[in-house]
Scaffold this motif. Sequence first.
Motif, PDB file in Angstrom:
ATOM      1  N   ASP A 120     -15.623  17.885   2.026  1.00  0.00           N
ATOM      2  CA  ASP A 120     -15.693  18.245   3.478  1.00  0.00           C
ATOM      3  C   ASP A 120     -14.622  17.208   4.125  1.00  0.00           C
ATOM      4  OD1 ASP A 120     -17.097  20.549   3.090  1.00  0.00           O
ATOM      5  OD2 ASP A 120     -18.604  20.090   4.130  1.00  0.00           O
ATOM      6  N   ARG A 121     -13.783  17.778   5.103  1.00  0.00           N
ATOM      7  CA  ARG A 121     -13.208  16.532   5.853  1.00  0.00           C
ATOM      8  C   ARG A 121     -13.359  17.057   7.496  1.00  0.00           C
ATOM      9  NH1 ARG A 121      -8.749  13.802   3.739  1.00  0.00           N
ATOM     10  NH2 ARG A 121      -8.460  14.193   1.228  1.00  0.00           N
ATOM     11  N   ILE A 122     -14.252  15.921   7.786  1.00  0.00           N
ATOM     12  CA  ILE A 122     -14.732  16.367   9.358  1.00  0.00           C
ATOM     13  C   ILE A 122     -14.009  15.513  10.464  1.00  0.00           C
ATOM     14  CG2 ILE A 122     -16.800  17.072   8.256  1.00  0.00           C
ATOM     15  CD1 ILE A 122     -17.921  14.293   8.959  1.00  0.00           C
ATOM     16  N   GLY A 123     -12.767  14.590  10.242  1.00  0.00           N
ATOM     17  CA  GLY A 123     -12.490  13.867  11.117  1.00  0.00           C
ATOM     18  C   GLY A 123     -10.959  13.890  11.247  1.00  0.00           C
ATOM     19  N   GLN A 124     -10.115  12.951  11.105  1.00  0.00           N
ATOM     20  CA  GLN A 124      -8.908  12.788  11.044  1.00  0.00           C
ATOM     21  C   GLN A 124      -8.252  11.928  10.213  1.00  0.00           C
ATOM     22  OE1 GLN A 124      -8.812  11.759  15.523  1.00  0.00           O
ATOM     23  NE2 GLN A 124      -7.369  10.076  14.883  1.00  0.00           N
ATOM     24  N   PRO A 125      -6.973  11.844   9.865  1.00  0.00           N
ATOM     25  CA  PRO A 125      -6.436  11.028   8.669  1.00  0.00           C
ATOM     26  C   PRO A 125      -6.150   9.709   9.258  1.00  0.00           C
ATOM     27  CG  PRO A 125      -4.769  12.457   9.534  1.00  0.00           C
ATOM     28  CD  PRO A 125      -5.881  13.004  10.029  1.00  0.00           C
ATOM     29  N   THR A 126      -6.159   9.264  10.569  1.00  0.00           N
ATOM     30  CA  THR A 126      -5.511   8.044  11.172  1.00  0.00           C
ATOM     31  C   THR A 126      -6.438   7.309  11.934  1.00  0.00           C
ATOM     32  OG1 THR A 126      -4.527   9.188  12.754  1.00  0.00           O
ATOM     33  CG2 THR A 126      -3.105   8.752  10.681  1.00  0.00           C
ATOM     34  N   PHE A 127      -6.371   6.251  12.157  1.00  0.00           N
ATOM     35  CA  PHE A 127      -7.098   5.487  13.354  1.00  0.00           C
ATOM     36  C   PHE A 127      -6.674   5.720  14.725  1.00  0.00           C
ATOM     37  CE2 PHE A 127      -8.109   2.488  10.022  1.00  0.00           C
ATOM     38  CZ  PHE A 127      -9.374   2.791   9.986  1.00  0.00           C
TER      39      PHE A 127
ATOM     40  N   GLN B 226       0.784  -1.210   0.084  1.00  0.00           N
ATOM     41  CA  GLN B 226      -0.011   0.045   0.092  1.00  0.00           C
ATOM     42  C   GLN B 226       0.836   1.195  -0.009  1.00  0.00           C
ATOM     43  OE1 GLN B 226      -3.222  -0.218  -0.661  1.00  0.00           O
ATOM     44  NE2 GLN B 226      -3.999  -1.955   0.339  1.00  0.00           N
ATOM     45  N   HIS B 227       0.588   2.267  -0.831  1.00  0.00           N
ATOM     46  CA  HIS B 227       1.368   3.174  -0.979  1.00  0.00           C
ATOM     47  C   HIS B 227       1.572   4.022   0.108  1.00  0.00           C
ATOM     48  CE1 HIS B 227       3.220   6.894  -2.960  1.00  0.00           C
ATOM     49  NE2 HIS B 227       3.513   6.203  -4.132  1.00  0.00           N
ATOM     50  N   GLU B 228       2.639   4.895   0.417  1.00  0.00           N
ATOM     51  CA  GLU B 228       2.944   5.715   1.601  1.00  0.00           C
ATOM     52  C   GLU B 228       2.127   6.886   1.514  1.00  0.00           C
ATOM     53  OE1 GLU B 228       6.996   7.536   0.004  1.00  0.00           O
ATOM     54  OE2 GLU B 228       7.079   6.219   1.719  1.00  0.00           O
ATOM     55  N   ALA B 229       1.715   7.182   0.434  1.00  0.00           N
ATOM     56  CA  ALA B 229       0.950   8.529   0.416  1.00  0.00           C
ATOM     57  C   ALA B 229      -0.474   8.402   0.397  1.00  0.00           C
ATOM     58  CB  ALA B 229       1.077   9.211  -1.330  1.00  0.00           C
ATOM     59  N   LEU B 230      -0.937   7.348   0.540  1.00  0.00           N
ATOM     60  CA  LEU B 230      -2.307   7.182   1.485  1.00  0.00           C
ATOM     61  C   LEU B 230      -2.427   7.980   2.422  1.00  0.00           C
ATOM     62  CD1 LEU B 230      -3.089   3.225   1.034  1.00  0.00           C
ATOM     63  CD2 LEU B 230      -4.303   5.132   0.050  1.00  0.00           C
ATOM     64  N   HIS B 231      -1.335   8.162   3.211  1.00  0.00           N
ATOM     65  CA  HIS B 231      -1.309   9.005   4.626  1.00  0.00           C
ATOM     66  C   HIS B 231      -1.843  10.391   4.300  1.00  0.00           C
ATOM     67  CE1 HIS B 231       0.831  10.787   8.336  1.00  0.00           C
ATOM     68  NE2 HIS B 231      -0.471  10.671   8.204  1.00  0.00           N
ATOM     69  N   GLY B 232      -3.062  10.832   4.616  1.00  0.00           N
ATOM     70  CA  GLY B 232      -3.640  11.964   4.426  1.00  0.00           C
ATOM     71  C   GLY B 232      -4.724  11.922   3.577  1.00  0.00           C
ATOM     72  N   MET B 233      -5.109  10.852   2.826  1.00  0.00           N
ATOM     73  CA  MET B 233      -6.282  10.740   1.867  1.00  0.00           C
ATOM     74  C   MET B 233      -7.602  10.323   3.005  1.00  0.00           C
ATOM     75  SD  MET B 233      -6.664   8.182  -1.324  1.00  0.00           S
ATOM     76  CE  MET B 233      -5.417   9.109  -2.285  1.00  0.00           C
ATOM     77  N   HIS B 234      -7.376   9.914   4.048  1.00  0.00           N
ATOM     78  CA  HIS B 234      -8.628   9.382   4.867  1.00  0.00           C
ATOM     79  C   HIS B 234      -9.172  10.497   5.722  1.00  0.00           C
ATOM     80  CE1 HIS B 234      -5.771   5.749   3.943  1.00  0.00           C
ATOM     81  NE2 HIS B 234      -6.850   5.167   3.715  1.00  0.00           N
ATOM     82  N   ASP B 235     -10.148  10.263   6.059  1.00  0.00           N
ATOM     83  CA  ASP B 235     -11.242  11.032   6.834  1.00  0.00           C
ATOM     84  C   ASP B 235     -11.857  10.280   7.906  1.00  0.00           C
ATOM     85  OD1 ASP B 235     -11.850  13.822   7.639  1.00  0.00           O
ATOM     86  OD2 ASP B 235     -14.050  13.401   7.034  1.00  0.00           O
ATOM     87  N   ILE B 236     -11.156  10.000   9.225  1.00  0.00           N
ATOM     88  CA  ILE B 236     -11.849   9.008  10.189  1.00  0.00           C
ATOM     89  C   ILE B 236     -12.608   9.927  11.183  1.00  0.00           C
ATOM     90  CG2 ILE B 236     -11.559   7.309  11.551  1.00  0.00           C
ATOM     91  CD1 ILE B 236     -10.555   6.734   8.633  1.00  0.00           C
ATOM     92  N   TYR B 237     -13.787   9.735  10.990  1.00  0.00           N
ATOM     93  CA  TYR B 237     -14.770  10.910  11.991  1.00  0.00           C
ATOM     94  C   TYR B 237     -15.136   9.859  12.917  1.00  0.00           C
ATOM     95  CZ  TYR B 237     -18.950  13.530  13.372  1.00  0.00           C
ATOM     96  OH  TYR B 237     -19.597  14.327  14.042  1.00  0.00           O
ATOM     97  N   TYR B 238     -14.838  10.574  14.116  1.00  0.00           N
ATOM     98  CA  TYR B 238     -15.265   9.824  15.497  1.00  0.00           C
ATOM     99  C   TYR B 238     -16.459  10.630  16.443  1.00  0.00           C
ATOM    100  CZ  TYR B 238     -10.965   6.963  15.438  1.00  0.00           C
ATOM    101  OH  TYR B 238     -10.128   5.722  15.213  1.00  0.00           O
ATOM    102  N   GLY B 239     -17.364  11.227  15.639  1.00  0.00           N
ATOM    103  CA  GLY B 239     -18.390  11.970  16.190  1.00  0.00           C
ATOM    104  C   GLY B 239     -19.680  10.994  16.387  1.00  0.00           C
TER     105      GLY B 239
END
Length: 514
Positions: free
Chosen positions: A212-219, A182-195
């Motif tokens: 819109d990005r409403i969360g964070q890029p990591t778990f 998995q490509h290292e540039a995936l970091h920053g593509m995710h939007d993990i919402y914990y609300g």
Amino acid sequence: MNAPVSSPSVSPARIAHPDYRAKLMSADDAASLIGPGAVVGMSGFTGAGYPKAVPQALARRMEAAHAAGNPYAIKVWTGASTGPELDGALARAKGIDFRLPYNSDPLVREQINAGTVQYFDMHLSQVAPVAWQGFLGPLDVALVEVSAILPDGSVVPSSSVGNNKTWLDRAGKIILEVNSWQHEALHGMHDIYYGTALPPHRRPIPLVHPNDRIGQPTFRIDPAKVVAVVATDTPDRNAPFKAPDDAARAIAGHLLQFFGHEVKMGRLPASLLPIQSGVGNIANAVLNGLMDSPFEPMTAYTEVLQDGMLDLLAAGKLAMASATAFSLSPDAAEALNGEMHRYRDRIVLRPQEISNHPELVRRLGCLAMNGMIEADLYGNVNSTHLMGSRIQNGIGGSGDFARNAYISIFMAPSLAKGGAISTIVPQVSHVDHIDQDVQVIVTDQGLADLRGLSPKQRAEQVIANCVHPTYRDQLSDYYARALRDSYGKHSPSLLDEALSWHQRFVQTGTMRAG
């Protein structure tokens, strides 16, 4: 039996936290931590981001146990479908006792239809809330593929998000597969919402545009629950899409003409509304057709990003795409990995409880385009069962989008099995989407706009526009007799004939009469 695969070496940058590096072990050792009867939440959504080493090691343990006369099966929860190294390997080992929420593996399908695997087919948006509600029972293990573990202990998701946030939060134990493919540039593509929360504590989800990005890029993970980390370097596995055939091109043409008409009538903006597309060759053909359309810049708010959508992004026709996973052919996956930095700011991968959230689908006004197995005269759609009883895949997210879309569209060729089956029938043999949730039906024969029509008006549109000539007279004859002889005249139906086409196919191999 699959032979053990040695663990590849892993870059320190991929597992940058010392506590996690201390938990590195082989897939076989990690598999030993999953016992018979365990409930395991696994990553994976349409062949992307699923664990690949530990399930195969687990399958080997199951086969050895069965050879010794001992039972060994587990309950498997995922995001959606996975790949042959997971579902296929466990099914060959006869190691799946229960499966949810969606499956496309042919061997698992065979076991479900044989009654040896229990299958809970459910709307994808509901899986995470149902897991939190607790009536499915505890989740013993989360087995999740990730692309990296950062120095602060946060975890970079892989090529799918699915239900992983929920599995990681709910499980008693966590096993992580860190996949260097998995490509290292995936970091920053995710939007993990914990609300998200359960009633009565739910709050509005603050998303008003697809980008819109409403969360964070990591778990976020409780490190005390992590019992194993396994290094892998294995590609996602999805089958290549077929080149569009005449039927797929015809469906795409009818649909694009319909969109153009809706723009002309002022019911859609010139750039359309956010598009949602189901997975498959026909859906991909529609996306390819949008390449030469006048609609731009488009956006997508969907479950999966497939080849046609990636092409639209590359060409600038699609400004951005929000999804929960990739569903790319091998060539497209390789192309994406080669230019991941180019797409990182134009693709957002979210948990499926957000990507498929009914309220968000309605708020954004998505144009939902999904495949079907069959539809009937009045617009009821079957998207899951063959001849009423054999599960094909599952409802997936089509229901999440269909009931809440700005326009709900279902499409399929008008014939199947070389003409032995008509896609348009007097009555569907299984109902996944009631007629109130189906606004447009498209086949290679044409398009029926069912909005605002009574049942009899819908039937006239479906017969005139969607039925193949092979079956048009046969269906017209049925409908005429139903108008004359049915118990009521609102939705005319002959109860003793409504499913006779299906019964004829089961008995003779064709729906054709005479």
